[in-house]
Scaffold this motif. Structure first.
Motif, mmCIF file in Angstrom:
data_model
loop_
_atom_site.group_PDB
_atom_site.id
_atom_site.type_symbol
_atom_site.label_atom_id
_atom_site.label_comp_id
_atom_site.label_asym_id
_atom_site.label_seq_id
_atom_site.Cartn_x
_atom_site.Cartn_y
_atom_site.Cartn_z
ATOM 1 N N GLN A 180 -4.623 25.796 2.802
ATOM 2 C CA GLN A 180 -4.668 27.232 2.692
ATOM 3 C C GLN A 180 -5.788 27.703 1.626
ATOM 4 O O GLN A 180 -6.426 28.691 1.924
ATOM 5 N N SER A 181 -5.785 26.799 0.614
ATOM 6 C CA SER A 181 -6.869 27.231 -0.591
ATOM 7 C C SER A 181 -8.078 27.213 0.042
ATOM 8 O O SER A 181 -8.938 27.895 -0.324
ATOM 9 N N ALA A 182 -8.865 26.120 0.679
ATOM 10 C CA ALA A 182 -9.776 25.801 1.021
ATOM 11 C C ALA A 182 -10.283 26.914 2.022
ATOM 12 O O ALA A 182 -11.136 27.324 2.132
ATOM 13 N N LEU A 183 -9.064 27.347 2.910
ATOM 14 C CA LEU A 183 -9.465 28.435 4.009
ATOM 15 C C LEU A 183 -9.771 29.873 3.294
ATOM 16 O O LEU A 183 -10.565 30.547 3.714
ATOM 17 N N GLU A 184 -8.669 29.909 2.309
ATOM 18 C CA GLU A 184 -8.802 31.273 1.890
ATOM 19 C C GLU A 184 -10.145 31.457 0.847
ATOM 20 O O GLU A 184 -10.838 32.615 0.780
ATOM 21 N N ASN A 185 -10.515 30.457 0.119
ATOM 22 C CA ASN A 185 -11.815 30.372 -0.511
ATOM 23 C C ASN A 185 -12.904 30.031 0.182
ATOM 24 O O ASN A 185 -14.148 30.088 -0.205
ATOM 25 N N ASN A 186 -12.912 29.616 1.378
ATOM 26 C CA ASN A 186 -13.834 29.043 2.135
ATOM 27 C C ASN A 186 -14.677 28.001 1.504
ATOM 28 O O ASN A 186 -16.021 28.044 1.483
ATOM 29 N N THR A 187 -13.967 27.142 0.826
ATOM 30 C CA THR A 187 -14.482 26.150 0.256
ATOM 31 C C THR A 187 -14.217 24.719 0.865
ATOM 32 O O THR A 187 -13.119 24.825 1.644
ATOM 33 N N PRO A 188 -14.585 23.667 0.777
ATOM 34 C CA PRO A 188 -14.260 22.411 1.066
ATOM 35 C C PRO A 188 -12.957 21.889 0.462
ATOM 36 O O PRO A 188 -12.886 22.428 -0.751
ATOM 37 N N LEU A 189 -12.240 21.310 1.168
ATOM 38 C CA LEU A 189 -11.162 20.747 0.611
ATOM 39 C C LEU A 189 -11.074 19.619 -0.344
ATOM 40 O O LEU A 189 -11.923 18.759 -0.101
ATOM 41 N N VAL A 190 -10.649 19.959 -1.698
ATOM 42 C CA VAL A 190 -10.752 18.982 -2.558
ATOM 43 C C VAL A 190 -9.513 18.088 -2.674
ATOM 44 O O VAL A 190 -8.490 18.701 -3.169
ATOM 45 N N GLY A 191 -9.724 16.685 -2.561
ATOM 46 C CA GLY A 191 -8.729 15.827 -2.781
ATOM 47 C C GLY A 191 -8.533 15.562 -4.420
ATOM 48 O O GLY A 191 -9.443 15.644 -5.120
ATOM 49 N N PHE B 135 0.755 -1.067 -0.137
ATOM 50 C CA PHE B 135 0.131 0.137 -0.054
ATOM 51 C C PHE B 135 1.102 1.310 0.059
ATOM 52 O O PHE B 135 1.876 1.390 0.526
ATOM 53 N N SER B 136 0.229 2.299 -0.499
ATOM 54 C CA SER B 136 0.834 3.673 -0.605
ATOM 55 C C SER B 136 0.928 4.307 0.867
ATOM 56 O O SER B 136 0.016 3.781 1.616
ATOM 57 N N GLY B 137 1.408 5.142 1.132
ATOM 58 C CA GLY B 137 1.246 6.103 2.610
ATOM 59 C C GLY B 137 0.113 6.376 2.914
ATOM 60 O O GLY B 137 -0.501 5.990 3.984
ATOM 61 N N GLY B 138 -0.876 6.985 1.805
ATOM 62 C CA GLY B 138 -2.003 7.294 1.951
ATOM 63 C C GLY B 138 -2.889 6.234 2.520
ATOM 64 O O GLY B 138 -3.687 6.320 3.304
ATOM 65 N N GLN B 139 -2.901 5.408 1.736
ATOM 66 C CA GLN B 139 -3.424 3.889 2.041
ATOM 67 C C GLN B 139 -3.430 3.320 3.379
ATOM 68 O O GLN B 139 -4.138 2.998 4.204
ATOM 69 N N GLN C 291 -7.124 13.753 0.922
ATOM 70 C CA GLN C 291 -8.056 12.768 1.331
ATOM 71 C C GLN C 291 -8.028 12.624 2.511
ATOM 72 O O GLN C 291 -9.206 12.048 3.052
ATOM 73 N N ILE C 292 -6.685 12.432 3.430
ATOM 74 C CA ILE C 292 -7.173 11.926 4.545
ATOM 75 C C ILE C 292 -7.991 12.876 5.456
ATOM 76 O O ILE C 292 -8.610 12.527 6.432
ATOM 77 N N VAL C 293 -7.723 14.121 5.152
ATOM 78 C CA VAL C 293 -8.407 15.336 5.854
ATOM 79 C C VAL C 293 -9.758 15.005 5.708
ATOM 80 O O VAL C 293 -10.738 15.212 6.632
ATOM 81 N N VAL D 243 -1.215 13.640 8.982
ATOM 82 C CA VAL D 243 -0.933 13.782 7.648
ATOM 83 C C VAL D 243 0.612 14.452 7.308
ATOM 84 O O VAL D 243 0.718 14.865 5.923
ATOM 85 N N SER D 244 1.171 14.658 7.959
ATOM 86 C CA SER D 244 2.277 15.232 8.155
ATOM 87 C C SER D 244 3.349 14.789 6.861
ATOM 88 O O SER D 244 4.017 15.289 6.276
ATOM 89 N N ALA D 245 3.331 13.283 6.988
ATOM 90 C CA ALA D 245 4.110 12.582 6.178
ATOM 91 C C ALA D 245 3.645 12.382 4.851
ATOM 92 O O ALA D 245 4.201 11.747 3.838
ATOM 93 N N LEU D 246 2.555 12.952 4.486
ATOM 94 C CA LEU D 246 1.810 12.541 3.162
ATOM 95 C C LEU D 246 1.873 13.814 2.351
ATOM 96 O O LEU D 246 2.088 14.817 2.593
ATOM 97 N N ASP D 247 1.708 13.317 0.939
ATOM 98 C CA ASP D 247 1.889 14.367 -0.263
ATOM 99 C C ASP D 247 0.779 15.177 -0.178
ATOM 100 O O ASP D 247 -0.432 14.711 0.567
ATOM 101 N N VAL D 248 0.707 16.267 -0.627
ATOM 102 C CA VAL D 248 -0.570 17.181 -0.664
ATOM 103 C C VAL D 248 -1.824 16.619 -1.151
ATOM 104 O O VAL D 248 -2.976 16.584 -0.411
ATOM 105 N N SER D 249 -1.825 15.972 -2.247
ATOM 106 C CA SER D 249 -3.007 15.496 -2.865
ATOM 107 C C SER D 249 -3.634 14.047 -1.800
ATOM 108 O O SER D 249 -4.962 14.014 -1.675
ATOM 109 N N THR D 250 -2.673 13.378 -1.317
ATOM 110 C CA THR D 250 -2.938 12.337 -0.433
ATOM 111 C C THR D 250 -3.506 12.911 0.999
ATOM 112 O O THR D 250 -4.453 12.638 1.815
#
Lengths: 350, 349
Positions: free
Chosen positions: B267-278, A156-160, A193-195, A183-190
């Motif tokens: 920061q984008s979600a907070l700035e634009n007051n939108t949900p975070l898009v993964g 599995f990947s880090g996010g998974q 997702q976790i957030v 979520v600190s060790a994860l890439d932005v896109s991942t």
């Protein structure tokens, strides 16, 4: 769902928590020094700070994974700090942790199914079929395929992996989950997702979360309230929106302005508090206010007296002399001071 | 330097391709990457882990060979001179003198057995043929310039006497001691606390202006890019997917991946007051790349056939480059929003 508890009693209460480490030659390191807070049932409290702030030690001490030197921790009506190690075992079912590094927190030799089944085996009397159903349910919760139960962590990947760690923490339907930089060790896109996954879980469960992170923006997104730590102490608490938009402690303002805005024009023209100096050693904290050696607004009183917690407009508290001395903010935000004449050291802004 | 260096760009990378042998066969970690960096500019390469951004930076000066990698094609010209294929010895004279480096973890780049002053002086002596005394003076001067208080005294300290943020300053002093024309910084602030990161970025910007350096800055953080970059290269799955001047990139990202990265920032979600898009799914492994556009399995706008079959070429669009066949159509917000996002999190590796 959770066991019966009065909704008015906070789910987690931490009172005057102190954690001291003996670092040899008679020297003591106060990692956590007089920290008090509470988390309500179903609430998420964000605990934010930089390295050395004591935020992770606080989380560990709440779970008794680090031994508190003094102070009290209550989970519902149970005093966690008073229990002997054998008595702690039933408590493990009620409080769980998600660690930063999903690579080291899962057992590489066990399948995902086995790892999720393990807490059920230890803490419940469910039948094998019932346990299997709970494992499937837990995977659904974290949006992972049920087919994954026979796979090993390295597939599995880090996010998974972090999803799996969250599933494991949630599978016993705990009253409290401490998330230590999940979520600190994860890439932005991942990370996003976790957030979002955590936000969904918060909505659906009555579990309380202590969400520990260094990133104020992430904390703002997932926490109703935020507590800011610096050098072992709480410097500011309050509703997240208030703490983020109208910080009442200079350190919170600095932390906030250090997060770059993803807009080149605004990022390069905004006023920022760029802190000078380094964080002092927790072995020899400064007298009075611990932040004063890096504070652009430090006054004489700051070296003499530790600032008391002062109530802030819009909710919460800040431990800062600016509210009673100098500009006498009386509970207002420190942000207007950036433009004022209360600066005692020059502000780096551009 | 030859006379060509007068007109030639400071750094010109063309079709750079780097491969690594693995049990699954040869994998291409950097796939025909091209970019140009002029003197006195800051170029950021941004991407997530596995995008190939760090390997790109390391390969420029022959630092992937020791890790098993090989430049299998392409050209790297520094001030007009080709670096690919040069002998290690000749690269050594360029590294540290004309090209300085800063890495993410300063502790692994500093020698724990020598004082920081000695380490900086050693580089100055080797590359500038300076006397012992002059080299030491230069070391102290550099430590002072990066903001180390009582630099003459601190120069005699060992790396472990410094905090993480201070060590990164020492690294910067070391990298800039010989007045390099190019600084390559690989995630130099990632391991630092945010308040220390903010200060380190301010320092780098100041030194960049003072020394007229070109800076190649590798980062995963678009916030840092917004703070420091003049030009931006976005990498995904070993390829450049977008390149643009910094303001254009943030104002109007042309590639769905760039737009996705921006929307995924808290920061984008907070700035634009939108949900975070993964961004759904995960970055593909280099030995299991999707056909067609490498981003298509994660892209909300992917169209069967057009995006999924043939490799997509990097092409000129407005003031930048983009590797997306739908870039023009997606500018129309009604077209972009009409499509449902793929289901999150169910994509297996």
């Amino acid at each position: 769902m959770t066991t019966t508890s009065e909704s008015r009693v906070p789910k987690l209460r931490v009172e005057d928590l102190e954690v001291t480490f003996d670092v040899g030659r008679g020297r003591k390191l106060h990692a956590v020094d007089g920290v008090s807070f509470h988390v309500d049932e179903g609430e998420t409290l964000g605990l934010v700070g930089e390295s050395g702030s004591g935020k992770s030690t606080t989380g560990m001490a709440v779970l008794r994974l680090a031994e508190p030197t003094s102070g009290r921790v209550y989970l519902g009506d149970t005093e966690v700090t008073g229990l002997r190690s054998r008595q702690l075992r039933p408590l493990r079912k009620r409080m769980q942790i998600v660690f930063q590094d999903p690579y080291s927190s899962l057992d590489p030799s066990m399948t995902i199914g086995q790892q999720l089944d393990e807490p059920l085996k230890v803490h419940t009397s469910l039948s094998k079929a019932e346990r299997r159903a709970r494992v499937d349910e837990a995977l659904d919760t974290v949006k992972l395929s049920r087919r994954y139960t026979s796979r090993y962590p390295n597939e599995f990947s880090g996010g998974q992996r972090q999803r799996i760690a969250i599933a494991r923490a949630m599978i016993l339907d705990p009253e409290l989950v401490v998330c230590d930089e999940p979520v600190s060790a994860l890439d932005v896109s991942t990370q996003s997702q976790i957030v979002n996954l955590l936000l969904g879980i918060q909505e659906q469960s009555r579990t309380s979360f202590l969400f520990i992170a260094h990133d104020l923006a992430v904390v703002r997104l997932v926490s109703a309230r935020t507590a800011v730590m610096y050098l072992g102490q709480l410097v500011e608490t309050g509703p997240s929106a208030r703490v983020y938009d109208a910080p009442a402690h200079p350190y919170t303002a600095a932390l906030n302005s250090a997060i770059p805005i993803p807009d080149p024009d605004r990022q390069r023209t905004r006023d920022r508090i760029v802190l000078g100096g380094d964080q002092p050693s927790p072995l020899t904290p400064p007298s009075g206010c611990r932040f004063r050696t890096r504070c652009p607004f430090a006054m004489e009183v700051c070296a003499e007296e530790a600032p008391p917690q002062y109530p802030i407009d819009g909710g919460g508290y800040a431990a800062c002399h600016l509210h009673t001395h100098g500009p006498q903010l009386r509970g207002a935000s420190v942000l207007p001071l950036i433009h004022g004449d209360h600066l005692t050291t020059p502000l780096v802004s551009r | 330097m030859t006379t060509a260096s007068k007109q030639a760009p400071l750094l010109q990378v063309e079709d750079l391709t780097v491969q690594f042998p693995t049990p699954d066969g040869l994998i291409t970690v950097v796939d025909r990457v091209s970019f140009t960096l002029d003197a006195n500019r800051v170029l950021c390469i941004v991407g997530e882990s596995g995008s190939g951004k760090s390997v790109t930076a390391l390969s420029l000066v022959g630092l992937v060979q020791s890790r098993g990698g090989r430049i299998s094609a392409g050209s790297v010209r520094f001030a007009g001179e080709e670096l690919v294929g040069r002998a290690e010895k000749s690269l050594n004279t360029v590294r540290g003198r004309d090209i300085g480096f800063i890495f993410q973890e300063p502790m692994s780049s500093l020698n724990p057995a020598f004082t920081v002053g000695d380490q900086i002086a050693e580089v100055v002596r080797r590359h500038r043929k300076a006397s012992r005394r002059h080299a030491w003076a230069r070391a102290v001067e550099m430590l002072d310039r990066v903001g180390i208080a009582s630099a003459a005294q601190r120069a005699k300290d060992y790396p472990h006497h410094f905090s993480g943020g201070m060590r990164q300053r020492v690294m910067i002093a070391l990298a800039l001691a010989c007045d390099p024309k190019l600084l390559i910084a690989d995630e130099p602030t990632t391991a630092l606390d945010v308040t220390i990161q903010a200060r380190t970025l301010e320092l780098l910007k100041t030194l960049q202006r003072e020394q007229d350096m070109g800076v190649l800055f590798i980062t995963h953080d678009l916030g840092v890019v917004a703070d420091i970059a003049d030009d931006v290269v976005v990498m995904y799955a070993s390829q450049v997917v977008e390149q643009a001047p910094v303001r254009e990139l943030f104002r109007r990202p042309q590639h769905p991946y760039t737009a996705g990265l921006l929307a995924a920032m808290p920061q984008s979600a907070l700035e634009n007051n939108t949900p975070l898009v993964g961004i759904p799914g995960v970055v593909p492994q280099p030995h299991r790349l999707p056909s067609g556009c490498r981003f298509h399995p994660r892209c909300a706008h992917a169209q069967p056939g057009r995006c999924t079959t043939d490799p997509i070429q990097l092409r000129l669009l407005d003031r930048g480059l983009v590797r997306c066949v739908r870039a023009e159509e997606l500018r129309d917000p009604s077209a972009a929003q009409a499509e449902p996002a793929p289901i999150e999190g169910v994509t297996a590796q």
